[in-house]
Design a protein around this motif. Sequence first.
Motif, PDB file in Angstrom:
ATOM      1  N   TYR A   1     -14.750 -11.365 -23.662  1.00 50.34           N
ATOM      2  CA  TYR A   1     -14.014 -10.237 -24.246  1.00 50.34           C
ATOM      3  C   TYR A   1     -12.512 -10.410 -24.134  1.00 50.34           C
ATOM      4  CZ  TYR A   1     -18.650  -8.393 -24.447  1.00 50.34           C
ATOM      5  OH  TYR A   1     -19.976  -8.240 -24.729  1.00 50.34           O
ATOM      6  N   ARG A   2     -12.048 -11.548 -24.609  1.00 51.90           N
ATOM      7  CA  ARG A   2     -10.605 -11.797 -24.609  1.00 51.90           C
ATOM      8  C   ARG A   2      -9.900 -10.887 -25.603  1.00 51.90           C
ATOM      9  NH1 ARG A   2      -9.071 -15.638 -21.523  1.00 51.90           N
ATOM     10  NH2 ARG A   2     -10.819 -16.863 -20.774  1.00 51.90           N
ATOM     11  N   ASP A   3     -10.599 -10.577 -26.688  1.00 55.42           N
ATOM     12  CA  ASP A   3      -9.961  -9.790 -27.748  1.00 55.42           C
ATOM     13  C   ASP A   3     -10.340  -8.322 -27.643  1.00 55.42           C
ATOM     14  OD1 ASP A   3      -8.660 -11.955 -29.063  1.00 55.42           O
ATOM     15  OD2 ASP A   3     -10.625 -12.592 -29.782  1.00 55.42           O
ATOM     16  N   TYR A   4      -9.386  -7.496 -27.991  1.00 59.01           N
ATOM     17  CA  TYR A   4      -9.568  -6.053 -27.881  1.00 59.01           C
ATOM     18  C   TYR A   4     -10.772  -5.553 -28.678  1.00 59.01           C
ATOM     19  CZ  TYR A   4      -8.606  -1.086 -28.221  1.00 59.01           C
ATOM     20  OH  TYR A   4      -8.719   0.273 -28.159  1.00 59.01           O
ATOM     21  N   ASP A   5     -10.963  -6.067 -29.904  1.00 57.15           N
ATOM     22  CA  ASP A   5     -11.986  -5.456 -30.765  1.00 57.15           C
ATOM     23  C   ASP A   5     -13.403  -5.687 -30.248  1.00 57.15           C
ATOM     24  OD1 ASP A   5     -11.731  -8.087 -31.456  1.00 57.15           O
ATOM     25  OD2 ASP A   5     -11.226  -7.707 -33.553  1.00 57.15           O
ATOM     26  N   ALA A   6     -13.653  -6.846 -29.620  1.00 59.73           N
ATOM     27  CA  ALA A   6     -14.978  -7.078 -29.047  1.00 59.73           C
ATOM     28  C   ALA A   6     -15.159  -6.209 -27.798  1.00 59.73           C
ATOM     29  CB  ALA A   6     -15.168  -8.548 -28.715  1.00 59.73           C
TER      30      ALA A   6
ATOM     31  N   LYS B   1      -7.319   2.059 -23.806  1.00 56.60           N
ATOM     32  CA  LYS B   1      -6.463   3.092 -24.388  1.00 56.60           C
ATOM     33  C   LYS B   1      -5.426   2.525 -25.330  1.00 56.60           C
ATOM     34  CE  LYS B   1      -5.908   7.635 -22.716  1.00 56.60           C
ATOM     35  NZ  LYS B   1      -6.280   8.219 -21.427  1.00 56.60           N
ATOM     36  N   ASN B   2      -4.826   1.425 -24.940  1.00 62.84           N
ATOM     37  CA  ASN B   2      -3.738   0.871 -25.747  1.00 62.84           C
ATOM     38  C   ASN B   2      -4.107  -0.533 -26.213  1.00 62.84           C
ATOM     39  OD1 ASN B   2      -1.425  -0.259 -26.741  1.00 62.84           O
ATOM     40  ND2 ASN B   2      -0.258  -0.094 -24.827  1.00 62.84           N
ATOM     41  N   GLU B   3      -4.340  -0.672 -27.527  1.00 64.60           N
ATOM     42  CA  GLU B   3      -4.824  -1.967 -28.019  1.00 64.60           C
ATOM     43  C   GLU B   3      -3.779  -3.071 -27.847  1.00 64.60           C
ATOM     44  OE1 GLU B   3      -5.938  -1.226 -32.135  1.00 64.60           O
ATOM     45  OE2 GLU B   3      -3.885  -1.462 -32.810  1.00 64.60           O
TER      46      GLU B   3
ATOM     47  N   ALA C   1     -18.028  -3.556 -26.867  1.00 62.12           N
ATOM     48  CA  ALA C   1     -18.803  -3.639 -25.621  1.00 62.12           C
ATOM     49  C   ALA C   1     -18.801  -2.288 -24.903  1.00 62.12           C
ATOM     50  CB  ALA C   1     -18.243  -4.734 -24.720  1.00 62.12           C
ATOM     51  N   ALA C   2     -17.668  -1.584 -24.956  1.00 60.69           N
ATOM     52  CA  ALA C   2     -17.583  -0.272 -24.308  1.00 60.69           C
ATOM     53  C   ALA C   2     -18.526   0.719 -25.003  1.00 60.69           C
ATOM     54  CB  ALA C   2     -16.146   0.241 -24.339  1.00 60.69           C
ATOM     55  N   MET C   3     -18.534   0.695 -26.335  1.00 59.34           N
ATOM     56  CA  MET C   3     -19.418   1.618 -27.056  1.00 59.34           C
ATOM     57  C   MET C   3     -20.882   1.257 -26.798  1.00 59.34           C
ATOM     58  SD  MET C   3     -17.406   2.573 -30.583  1.00 59.34           S
ATOM     59  CE  MET C   3     -16.875   0.967 -31.162  1.00 59.34           C
ATOM     60  N   ALA C   4     -21.166  -0.046 -26.652  1.00 58.70           N
ATOM     61  CA  ALA C   4     -22.526  -0.488 -26.333  1.00 58.70           C
ATOM     62  C   ALA C   4     -22.936   0.048 -24.966  1.00 58.70           C
ATOM     63  CB  ALA C   4     -22.598  -2.018 -26.345  1.00 58.70           C
ATOM     64  N   ALA C   5     -22.034  -0.088 -23.996  1.00 55.16           N
ATOM     65  CA  ALA C   5     -22.344   0.385 -22.644  1.00 55.16           C
ATOM     66  C   ALA C   5     -22.601   1.891 -22.659  1.00 55.16           C
ATOM     67  CB  ALA C   5     -21.191   0.041 -21.698  1.00 55.16           C
TER      68      ALA C   5
END
Length: 439
Positions: free
Chosen positions: A371-376, A417-419, A380-384
């Motif tokens: 998860y180096r990139d913000y969008d993934a 919070k901050n992309e 992952a957060a929404m999946a959790a």
Amino acid sequence: MNLRTWIGAVCVFLLPCGLAAASAVDAIAAHKHQGVASCSNSVCHGASQVFRESHVMQNEFAVWQETDPHAKAYAILEQPASREIARKLGLGNATEAKICLDCHADNVPAAQRGERFQLSDGVGCEACHGGAEQWLNAHADKSVKHADNLAKGMYATDDPVKRAQLCLSCHMGTKDRMITHRIMGAGHPRLTFELDTFTWLGRPHYAIDADWIERKGEFSGARDWAVGQGVAAANLLDQLTDPKAGMQGIFPELVLFNCFACHKRMSDKSWGPRQGTGLGPGVVRLYDANLVMFRHVLAAVDKSAEARVLEQTRALHKATTESRDATLAAARRLRATLDELLPRVAQHRFDGSSLNAILADIEADAARGEYRDYDAAEQAAMAAQSVIVAFENTGTIDKARADALKARLDGVYAVLKNENGYSMSGFQVALKALKNGAL
Ligand code: HEC
Ligand code: HEC
Ligand code: HEC
Ligand code: HEC
């Protein structure tokens, strides 16, 4: 007719067989749209309070009009932000530009608009439930079955594959309804979507209760998440392989690539290897967050299929560094694999052990630096979140435990919070704390 074409015909004409069926956009526009005013009578869906003795709430219109962002989707096009986007793109009025109206209104062709239809209603009832021409009069009768309505053109919003295709047609774009990087460049917000989270964001105008389940079948938020990821990944590959959507001059359409691969500070020096791409430094990466998520889905469904999707995703990333032809071939291979796996995912029962496997898989990938990139990370957060809610809904954990986990989930979201200030190490710590609390 051989067996294969026969099955194909049944899928297209009779059954919701997922990806084989007509596109959501075509299905929605198949019948005349009667307009929101045809639904909003006080004895229909325009009641001021929930009707207790009815199958449905009957106050859907009030909920939609007062609280649902879809009711304001057209009005957005009249605002200064939209005028500015349209001006930069040389489009004239955003309220008259087909490209904007396709997603910000119920923009069916003129011939499909009934007398009470108004474009300014925005994303109205029939933009999701399908043209009511044939079912409007009959569907309120309690003896009418859901299947009868579907046969008359009501859209199957209850079917997770169909719902994902519908929502994504606006929340991600499709090959026929693209949100291009040029639109983003003119100032349009980056789009992000997750079926389970977005189905319940805000104040829904529906309730999935015993009555709903009896009429429409089982409901599982975790399955919705899983299916949504598969459909989104397939949608990306369809856009990438489409000759008209996939290229813009000598460059591929950039909206299909990872925004944060290009849009970051040069002083960052944050590159590191990712198992999901296998790419070296300095390469523009495809947007693959949904493919990463779909691998986590498969951790619960079929471990060998997870390995196959990983291998084919890496092959696709590699192909993008070689040629358009190699990319098309790799994308088509992966697309066929998704087609094969999606029906199995849609039928899978996401019980406690499936949910554990998914959460463990996400955390292990996070620890490996996926998860180096913000969008993934956002996906992952929404999946959790989807998993934690499902833990509670399936009775795997009690309410006190669920509340404790939700507090840790807040910690995961806090990192996002901050992309522009996203820190992978912060995300790893927060996700690990969540996993340790759950497993
Ligand atoms: C593929 C579908 C799609 C297309 C095409 C599209 N939009 Fe959007 N737009 C969306 C969605 C979905 C959102 C909401 C994003 C979210 O909040 O997750 C949005 C949000 C916006 C917002 C921000 C709204 C807010 O509440 O802050 C503006 C402004 C906007 N769009 C204007 C436009 C204009 C102008 C055009 C035409 C050039 C356009 N859009 C084309 C789907 C689309
Ligand atoms: C953005 C898409 C969307 C829009 C717009 C929308 N709906 Fe829905 N609607 C859904 C989804 C998703 C469900 C839940 C799944 C289901 O029951 O099929 C639902 C469920 C319902 C239900 C409950 C069905 C049941 O069997 O319990 C009714 C009634 C309904 N919607 C009416 C309306 C009316 C009336 C409007 C316009 C005022 C409207 N909807 C606008 C997506 C939408
Ligand atoms: C015809 C296009 C269209 C369809 C279909 C559609 N949406 Fe939307 N949706 C939009 C637009 C445009 C916006 C932004 C409206 C605004 O900002 O007022 C939006 C906004 C939203 C938001 C608010 C987002 C936020 O950031 O707060 C949610 C949640 C949402 N949609 C869920 C869904 C779901 C779930 C489905 C499928 C059942 C769906 N939408 C189908 C166009 C669509
Ligand atoms: C291959 C690299 C690349 C990718 C991937 C990429 N962009 Fe861009 N982006 C650019 C370039 C180049 C520009 C033009 C900058 C300029 O005009 O000075 C740009 C411009 C923009 C701008 C306007 C910036 C400004 O200063 O006005 C926005 C907003 C934007 N991109 C958003 C996105 C989003 C959202 C994504 C992912 C969906 C994305 N970009 C993916 C390279 C990229």
